[in-house]
Design an enzyme around this catalytic site. Structure first.
Site, PDB file in Angstrom:
ATOM      1  N   GLY A 129       3.089   6.590   8.064  1.00  0.00           N
ATOM      2  CA  GLY A 129       4.450   6.812   7.577  1.00  0.00           C
ATOM      3  C   GLY A 129       5.413   5.756   8.061  1.00  0.00           C
ATOM      4  O   GLY A 129       6.469   5.537   7.477  1.00  0.00           O
ATOM      5  N   ASN A 130       5.062   5.062   9.160  1.00  0.00           N
ATOM      6  CA  ASN A 130       5.857   3.940   9.647  1.00  0.00           C
ATOM      7  C   ASN A 130       5.674   2.705   8.775  1.00  0.00           C
ATOM      8  O   ASN A 130       6.465   1.757   8.869  1.00  0.00           O
ATOM      9  CB  ASN A 130       5.464   3.573  11.072  1.00  0.00           C
ATOM     10  CG  ASN A 130       6.413   4.130  12.113  1.00  0.00           C
ATOM     11  OD1 ASN A 130       6.007   4.884  12.978  1.00  0.00           O
ATOM     12  ND2 ASN A 130       7.667   3.762  12.028  1.00  0.00           N
ATOM     13  N   SER A 131       4.616   2.677   7.957  1.00  0.00           N
ATOM     14  CA  SER A 131       4.324   1.502   7.137  1.00  0.00           C
ATOM     15  C   SER A 131       5.527   1.133   6.279  1.00  0.00           C
ATOM     16  O   SER A 131       6.098   1.971   5.582  1.00  0.00           O
ATOM     17  CB  SER A 131       3.118   1.776   6.234  1.00  0.00           C
ATOM     18  OG  SER A 131       1.949   1.932   6.985  1.00  0.00           O
ATOM     19  N   ASP A 142       0.194  -7.556   1.524  1.00  0.00           N
ATOM     20  CA  ASP A 142       0.698  -6.186   1.665  1.00  0.00           C
ATOM     21  C   ASP A 142       2.219  -6.121   1.706  1.00  0.00           C
ATOM     22  O   ASP A 142       2.800  -5.311   2.424  1.00  0.00           O
ATOM     23  CB  ASP A 142       0.108  -5.518   2.913  1.00  0.00           C
ATOM     24  CG  ASP A 142       0.158  -3.991   2.829  1.00  0.00           C
ATOM     25  OD1 ASP A 142       0.303  -3.470   1.711  1.00  0.00           O
ATOM     26  OD2 ASP A 142       0.065  -3.333   3.879  1.00  0.00           O
ATOM     27  N   HIS A 147       0.814  -1.214   0.000  1.00  0.00           N
ATOM     28  CA  HIS A 147       0.000   0.000   0.000  1.00  0.00           C
ATOM     29  C   HIS A 147       0.850   1.268   0.000  1.00  0.00           C
ATOM     30  O   HIS A 147       0.341   2.348  -0.295  1.00  0.00           O
ATOM     31  CB  HIS A 147      -0.984   0.006   1.183  1.00  0.00           C
ATOM     32  CG  HIS A 147      -0.380   0.316   2.515  1.00  0.00           C
ATOM     33  ND1 HIS A 147      -0.068  -0.656   3.442  1.00  0.00           N
ATOM     34  CD2 HIS A 147      -0.045   1.491   3.090  1.00  0.00           C
ATOM     35  CE1 HIS A 147       0.419  -0.084   4.527  1.00  0.00           C
ATOM     36  NE2 HIS A 147       0.444   1.211   4.333  1.00  0.00           N
ATOM     37  N   THR A 168       3.144  -2.619   9.386  1.00  0.00           N
ATOM     38  CA  THR A 168       2.155  -2.461   8.318  1.00  0.00           C
ATOM     39  C   THR A 168       0.936  -1.649   8.697  1.00  0.00           C
ATOM     40  O   THR A 168       0.346  -0.995   7.850  1.00  0.00           O
ATOM     41  CB  THR A 168       1.696  -3.833   7.780  1.00  0.00           C
ATOM     42  OG1 THR A 168       0.905  -3.654   6.620  1.00  0.00           O
ATOM     43  CG2 THR A 168       0.896  -4.600   8.818  1.00  0.00           C
ATOM     44  N   ALA A 169       0.498  -1.666   9.956  1.00  0.00           N
ATOM     45  CA  ALA A 169      -0.768  -1.006  10.273  1.00  0.00           C
ATOM     46  C   ALA A 169      -0.868  -0.728  11.756  1.00  0.00           C
ATOM     47  O   ALA A 169      -0.259  -1.403  12.586  1.00  0.00           O
ATOM     48  CB  ALA A 169      -1.950  -1.889   9.844  1.00  0.00           C
ATOM     49  N   LEU A 214      -6.645 -25.861  -1.858  1.00  0.00           N
ATOM     50  CA  LEU A 214      -7.165 -27.222  -1.786  1.00  0.00           C
ATOM     51  C   LEU A 214      -8.196 -27.489  -2.873  1.00  0.00           C
ATOM     52  O   LEU A 214      -8.448 -28.648  -3.221  1.00  0.00           O
ATOM     53  CB  LEU A 214      -7.804 -27.460  -0.416  1.00  0.00           C
ATOM     54  CG  LEU A 214      -6.847 -27.632   0.768  1.00  0.00           C
ATOM     55  CD1 LEU A 214      -7.620 -27.530   2.074  1.00  0.00           C
ATOM     56  CD2 LEU A 214      -6.118 -28.965   0.673  1.00  0.00           C
ATOM     57  N   GLY A 215      -8.834 -26.416  -3.393  1.00  0.00           N
ATOM     58  CA  GLY A 215      -9.872 -26.604  -4.405  1.00  0.00           C
ATOM     59  C   GLY A 215     -11.155 -27.136  -3.819  1.00  0.00           C
ATOM     60  O   GLY A 215     -11.763 -28.075  -4.358  1.00  0.00           O
ATOM     61  N   ILE A 216     -11.578 -26.539  -2.707  1.00  0.00           N
ATOM     62  CA  ILE A 216     -12.824 -26.966  -2.055  1.00  0.00           C
ATOM     63  C   ILE A 216     -13.638 -25.739  -1.672  1.00  0.00           C
ATOM     64  O   ILE A 216     -13.121 -24.617  -1.638  1.00  0.00           O
ATOM     65  CB  ILE A 216     -12.556 -27.797  -0.781  1.00  0.00           C
ATOM     66  CG1 ILE A 216     -11.793 -26.950   0.265  1.00  0.00           C
ATOM     67  CG2 ILE A 216     -11.792 -29.070  -1.113  1.00  0.00           C
ATOM     68  CD1 ILE A 216     -11.584 -27.646   1.589  1.00  0.00           C
TER      69      ILE A 216
END
Length: 479
Positions: free
Chosen positions: A230-232, A158, A128, A248-249, A291-293
């Protein structure tokens, strides 16, 4: 860190907190005194003692020596984005009709980054921070400014990777973030509010957080070290100066202007490093396993019908042909209660777990079948990033479909995203537009891209899509 050194650090932090609290109390009591017109006798203020230079004959412990090695590897990130603004919004017809009313606007933002490979100049930051940027500049701790090249990013975790070309770079060594424990001391380094490099400290408040609203796939480190705007993209390090996370947040229901409330989150270094390796190996993209489920949450009614003692887990409702789940032996009615030893309480937790796994990852599933425990092994298969409409149904020719961003799913939306629509195509004539979200179809139920493909397998005679556009739902018959 050895126990005596830890005790010294604790003592220093206790002394500093006590002194800070005393000073704040003295200032506040002075401000609270009412004003008087008459001249009063000069007050006698108590003396304030300075912090001692030694404790028990030993020098006062300090984080400064560690930070002298760490801070050169933390950089400021400045981005520039040129956007075209029209009074008609994003309507393509009016933008073409009245191009003279469209103006350019320059958006700028600030963030942080961490040099993790000095030889190659690789810098980790948040997606971001650099999302949509036309130009990214990195400011090193010694004041040098260099252009950054975009390597790749993964919006759903992110994480973004950049490369800079400069001499005498310093990198932060990576720690094993899985070894972090609640109560470990950590230090956050970044560029909050564009003020310049800033250091804050705290402890690990929790690990493995995966219930933070508005964010994609999660396995966060939670800390009470201040993480402000700004720390992100900045560094979260341990007391050995090793990288344990990418900040990150911060979480505050009243918004960032309400100040820090001790709820900061960082992406574990193990996860960030794994994403970086995928970005380098796969041309700037992440290849996830699945997994396709399809599943649903286990409630009291389902638990009773399946013979479960506790209403917990992800109940399998559908197993796609030629999927990892099919090969592993999963069946509708199975309930997945753990994956690789991690508890699975509901369908969202299973989806989050899969989203953090690379393609071809080996997974051990703890399952309940007819109320009895069963363990299955699966090798995840790559989750498709995008499908072409012409390969799904001729009536969708010209459109491309992609998975929804995980942030959208966490807001309660389920379906697939229309990522592109070719001008003049059959899909466009049928009313589909880029950015539409297909919520449902007359061909059958689905919640993701594999489900959408499976629902169209028999090419239904009539195809009607329920679409969300600009927050408003509607139906589109495909002809």
């Amino acid at each position: 860190m050895h126990a005596p050194s830890t005790r010294k650090t604790l003592l220093a932090l206790t002394l500093a907190a006590a002194f800070g609290g005393f000073a704040a109390t003295a200032i506040r009591s002075g401000l609270d005194q009412p004003a008087h017109a008459e001249t009063a006798a000069p007050a006698v203020l108590p003396g304030i003692s300075a912090l001692p230079t030694t404790v028990a004959g030993q020098p006062l412990p300090s984080l400064a020596p560690m930070l002298e090695k760490v801070t050169p590897a933390v950089v400021s990130v400045r981005t520039r984005q040129v956007v075209r603004v029209s009074p008609f919004g994003d309507d393509p017809f009016f933008r073409r009709m009245f191009p003279e009313l469209t103006q350019q606007q320059l958006n700028q933002s600030l963030g942080s980054g961490v040099i993790v490979d000095a030889k190659n100049g690789y810098v980790l930051t948040n997606h971001h921070v650099i999302e949509g940027a036309d130009d990214v500049t990195v400011i090193l701790a010694d004041g040098r400014t260099v252009k950054a090249e975009f390597v790749g990013s993964d919006p759903d975790t992110d994480v973004a990777l950049m490369q800079i070309h400069a001499d005498n770079l310093t990198a932060i060594p990576l720690a094993d973030s899985d070894a972090l424990r609640v109560g470990d001391f950590v230090v956050a380094v970044g560029n909050p509010f564009g003020l310049g490099q800033t250091v804050t400290s705290g402890i690990v408040s929790a690990v493995g957080r995966s219930n933070v609203p508005g964010v994609g796939f999660q396995n966060f480190i939670q800390t009470d070290a201040s993480i402000n705007p700004g720390n992100s993209g900045g560094a979260l390090v341990n007391l050995n100066g090793q990288l344990v996370g990418i900040n990150t947040a911060s979480f505050n229901l009243q918004g960032s202007m309400a100040g820090n409330i001790g709820l900061g989150f960082a992406i574990p270094s193990d996860l960030a490093s794994g994403v970086m390796q995928q970005l380098l190996a796969n041309g700037g993209v992440v290849r996830r396993g699945t997994l396709g489920i399809e599943t649903q949450d286990v409630d009291e009614r389902i638990a009773k019908s399946l013979g479960l003692d506790v209403a917990r887990g992800a109940a399998v409702t559908r197993v796609y042909p030629e999927s990892a789940g099919k090969d592993a032996g999963l069946q509708p009615g199975d309930v997945i209660v753990a994956a690789n030893g991690r508890h699975i309480d509901n369908g969202e937790m299973l989806r989050n777990f899969q989203g953090l796994q690379p393609a071809n990852a080996k997974v051990t599933l703890d399952v309940r079948r007819d109320g009895k425990p069963l363990q299955l092994s699966a090798t995840l298969r790559e989750q498709p990033h995008e499908l072409e409409g012409k390969d799904l149904d001729p009536r969708l020719a010209g459109a491309s479909f992609a998975e929804l961003p995980e942030t959208a799913r966490r807001s309660g939306v389920s379906g697939v995203l229309v990522s592109e629509v070719a001008r003049g195509s059959r899909a466009e004539r049928n009313g589909l537009r880029k950015g539409d979200i297909v919520l449902a179809a007359s061909s059958g139920g689905f919640s993701d891209l594999p489900g959408f493909r499976a629902s169209l397998g028999n090419e239904p005679q009539q195809l009607v899509l329920r679409v969300l556009r600009g927050g408003r739902p509607g139906t589109l018959p495909m002809r």
